[in-house]
Design a protein around this motif. Structure first.
Motif, PDB file in Angstrom:
ATOM      1  N   ASP A   1     -22.380  27.950   1.268  1.00  0.00           N
ATOM      2  CA  ASP A   1     -23.272  26.849   0.915  1.00  0.00           C
ATOM      3  C   ASP A   1     -24.407  26.759   1.944  1.00  0.00           C
ATOM      4  OD1 ASP A   1     -22.061  25.830   3.167  1.00  0.00           O
ATOM      5  OD2 ASP A   1     -20.824  24.380   2.088  1.00  0.00           O
ATOM      6  N   LEU A   2     -25.288  25.803   1.718  1.00  0.00           N
ATOM      7  CA  LEU A   2     -26.484  25.685   2.555  1.00  0.00           C
ATOM      8  C   LEU A   2     -26.126  25.316   3.996  1.00  0.00           C
ATOM      9  CD1 LEU A   2     -29.537  25.799   2.699  1.00  0.00           C
ATOM     10  CD2 LEU A   2     -29.611  23.406   1.956  1.00  0.00           C
ATOM     11  N   ILE A   3     -25.102  24.499   4.174  1.00  0.00           N
ATOM     12  CA  ILE A   3     -24.704  24.095   5.530  1.00  0.00           C
ATOM     13  C   ILE A   3     -24.198  25.301   6.318  1.00  0.00           C
ATOM     14  CG2 ILE A   3     -23.116  22.661   6.850  1.00  0.00           C
ATOM     15  CD1 ILE A   3     -23.237  20.615   4.619  1.00  0.00           C
ATOM     16  N   ALA A   4     -23.401  26.139   5.664  1.00  0.00           N
ATOM     17  CA  ALA A   4     -22.917  27.346   6.330  1.00  0.00           C
ATOM     18  C   ALA A   4     -24.062  28.302   6.635  1.00  0.00           C
ATOM     19  CB  ALA A   4     -21.870  28.036   5.454  1.00  0.00           C
TER      20      ALA A   4
ATOM     21  N   PHE B   1     -24.807  35.272  -0.809  1.00  0.00           N
ATOM     22  CA  PHE B   1     -25.418  34.347  -1.760  1.00  0.00           C
ATOM     23  C   PHE B   1     -25.265  32.929  -1.197  1.00  0.00           C
ATOM     24  CE2 PHE B   1     -25.018  37.906  -4.587  1.00  0.00           C
ATOM     25  CZ  PHE B   1     -26.122  37.785  -5.419  1.00  0.00           C
ATOM     26  N   VAL B   2     -26.385  32.266  -1.006  1.00  0.00           N
ATOM     27  CA  VAL B   2     -26.414  30.915  -0.447  1.00  0.00           C
ATOM     28  C   VAL B   2     -26.604  29.934  -1.605  1.00  0.00           C
ATOM     29  CG1 VAL B   2     -27.534  29.358   1.174  1.00  0.00           C
ATOM     30  CG2 VAL B   2     -27.410  31.811   1.679  1.00  0.00           C
ATOM     31  N   ARG B   3     -25.579  29.119  -1.870  1.00  0.00           N
ATOM     32  CA  ARG B   3     -25.644  28.152  -2.957  1.00  0.00           C
ATOM     33  C   ARG B   3     -26.394  26.917  -2.481  1.00  0.00           C
ATOM     34  NH1 ARG B   3     -20.204  29.720  -3.087  1.00  0.00           N
ATOM     35  NH2 ARG B   3     -19.648  27.792  -2.011  1.00  0.00           N
ATOM     36  N   ASN B   4     -27.567  26.721  -3.034  1.00  0.00           N
ATOM     37  CA  ASN B   4     -28.398  25.570  -2.688  1.00  0.00           C
ATOM     38  C   ASN B   4     -28.223  24.509  -3.778  1.00  0.00           C
ATOM     39  OD1 ASN B   4     -30.293  23.883  -1.539  1.00  0.00           O
ATOM     40  ND2 ASN B   4     -32.045  25.002  -2.360  1.00  0.00           N
ATOM     41  N   ARG B   5     -27.208  23.682  -3.605  1.00  0.00           N
ATOM     42  CA  ARG B   5     -26.884  22.691  -4.624  1.00  0.00           C
ATOM     43  C   ARG B   5     -28.014  21.677  -4.787  1.00  0.00           C
ATOM     44  NH1 ARG B   5     -22.018  23.109  -6.656  1.00  0.00           N
ATOM     45  NH2 ARG B   5     -20.386  24.245  -5.538  1.00  0.00           N
TER      46      ARG B   5
END
Length: 509
Positions: free
Chosen positions: A159-162, A24-28
């Motif tokens: 997160d999105l960077i990862a 799951f990629v959290r796109n803040r």
């Protein structure tokens, strides 16, 4: 949204047995940069799916098929049931060796979709990435992280960077389509404009018409082909027959082997028209010196007869087949186009006799090794309560297009079509002894031939390809099943036929 990946959960997940991975990629703040990032991610072994808003789980399966290259119009026209659509999606992902499936806007997926996608990742061995927006003003529902961990999936929340670090942009190799093949001895395109005179005077007219360097290149190709054809006739073409050379049975058996040689190894895969013509003239000379006349009646082919020599199963046709048909229809159509023959005998191909990568198919050996190959037959499986042919035995001559001691190699661009259907059959529980093609409504009891004929004709109609060997019974041109098998097939539709010379002429050669 608060970070739900606590340290104890991460430790538990770290030591869990290896399996399908869900991320799951959290796109803040619902960062818009993800759009450009996903466009850069797409490439070989990676698939980006953009689900239909407010769609159902069946629509999600169609979205995945559309991302693999299927046409949305044909998907709606086929009205494929949801379980079959998910199985087809898994088959295409396996055939394309997709290792990363990225689902954009995953928070809008319908109920039950996450479980289906997780199962899809398990069946195909691919990592499923869920892009999950997170905002402060409109907090979306948190993903069911704990449930996936408890189900045994390898789970991560990043997160999105990862995400950008773990899935970098796909390397795309830019190729120049106009660049000539390094193996081609002349200029790019269709090669030099060669004379169409018959094989006894072909080289003489080439010398008179072509410039010196081009004639030298043609001579090199011609001499090499003469050497290869002579070797093939000595080691394979004329050996192992149980009838006298020059007899009708010997000629038909040699014609079957010659079909394989020309279609799969020499003329069919030729890089251009010039290569195909030079190779044909060289093979004609070698056969003539061995007592056989390979006639090429090019006047029956219309304008541009050399274009008809090449294989019709081009990369463009394969791309269209993938777009227009299910894995079964695409595989059957590719085989039919490659063989220039209807689906006669396709029901006898087993999963075990099909290469896992779809590069070749073959039929099991028939009869005894001491039995004349011209009189061998293939028994229809006893489970089939009905069959299109009467009597219920397929002679070797009826399946000339498949009957051979060697596998039938398929072009590289057609292999994924067969591999996708094989993967679909494997997902149904098919073993090595089970048929590759089955009847759609009564598998195991009825022959799939009639069903495959309709599927091939429907698929060819969608891609605007008119197979000359396959028409409906009411067509004024007739159909292939009403003709003798020896008068149909790859050689027949290229104006080629093999004739044995008389004993008097053979004695003078």
């Amino acid at each position: 949204m608060p970070d739900t990946t606590t340290a104890p959960d991460q430790g538990l997940n770290r030591y869990r047995a290896a399996g399908p991975r869900l991320v799951f990629v959290r796109n803040r703040d619902d960062d818009h940069r993800i759009v450009r990032r996903l466009a850069a991610v797409e490439g070989p072994s990676r698939l980006v799916v953009r689900p239909t808003p407010a769609g159902r789980t069946s629509d999600l399966a169609l979205d995945i098929l559309t991302a693999t290259g299927r046409s949305p119009a044909t998907l709606l026209a086929d009205r494929t049931p949801a379980p079959d659509a998910w199985r087809q999606a898994a088959a295409w992902l396996s055939a394309d060796q997709i290792r990363h499936v990225v689902i954009d806007r995953a928070h809008r997926l319908p109920d039950g979709a996450l479980e289906l996608l997780a199962e899809l990742g398990r069946r195909t061995g691919s990592t499923v990435w869920f892009i999950w927006p997170v905002t402060e003003n409109d907090r979306y529902v948190e993903p069911p992280m704990r449930e996936f961990r408890d189900a045994g999936y390898r789970f991560d929340a990043i997160d999105l960077i990862a995400f950008m670090r773990e899935l970098p942009p796909s390397p795309r190799a830019l190729t120049n389509g106009l660049r000539a093949d390094t193996k081609t001895p002349w200029a790019e395109g269709t090669g030099p404009d060669l004379p169409l005179q018959d094989f006894p005077v072909f080289l003489t007219h080439c010398r008179a018409k072509l410039p010196g360097n081009t004639f030298t290149a043609v001579t090199d190709v011609y001499e090499r082909e003469v050497h290869l054809a002579d070797q093939w006739l000595s080691r394979r073409g004329l050996t192992g027959h149980h009838s006298a050379p020059g007899s009708e049975r010997h000629t038909r058996a040699l014609g079957a082997r010659l079909t394989f040689y020309l279609r799969d190894h020499r003329i069919g895969p030729a890089p251009d028209q010039a290569h195909a013509l030079v190779r044909l003239r060289a093979v004609q000379v070698v056969l003539f010196l061995r007592g056989y006349l390979l006639r090429w009646q090019m006047e029956t082919l219309g304008t541009g007869p050399t274009t008809r020599l090449l294989s019709q199963l081009t990369p463009r046709i394969c791309d269209k087949l993938r777009t227009a048909g299910s894995p079964e229809a695409a595989a059957a159509s590719a085989l039919s186009i490659h063989l220039s023959h209807g689906p006669t005998g396709f029901g006898l191909i087993t999963c075990g006799n099909t290469a896992p990568d779809g590069s070749s198919v073959r039929l099991p050996h028939t009869g005894s090794q001491y039995e004349a190959e011209e009189t061998r037959y293939l028994r229809v499986p006893w489970k089939w309560s009905s069959h299109h042919h009467t009597p219920v035995e397929l002679t070797a001559l009826q399946v000339l297009h498949l009957q051979s001691d060697d596998p039938v190699p398929l072009p590289e661009h057609a292999a994924p079509l067969v591999a996708a259907h094989l993967a679909s059959r494997r997902s149904q529980g098919a073993t090595d002894t089970d048929p590759l093609f089955i009847h759609d409504k009564d598998p195991g009891r009825k022959s799939p031939e009639l069903h495959l004929r309709e599927a091939v004709m429907r698929t060819c109609h969608r891609i605007h390809f008119n197979p000359a060997w396959l028409h409906r019974s009411h067509c004024r041109h007739g159909d292939e099943t009403a003709h003798d098998a020896a008068a149909a097939g790859w050689m027949h539709y290229r104006g080629l036929d093999l004739i044995a010379l008389s004993n008097d002429i053979r004695s003078r050669l």
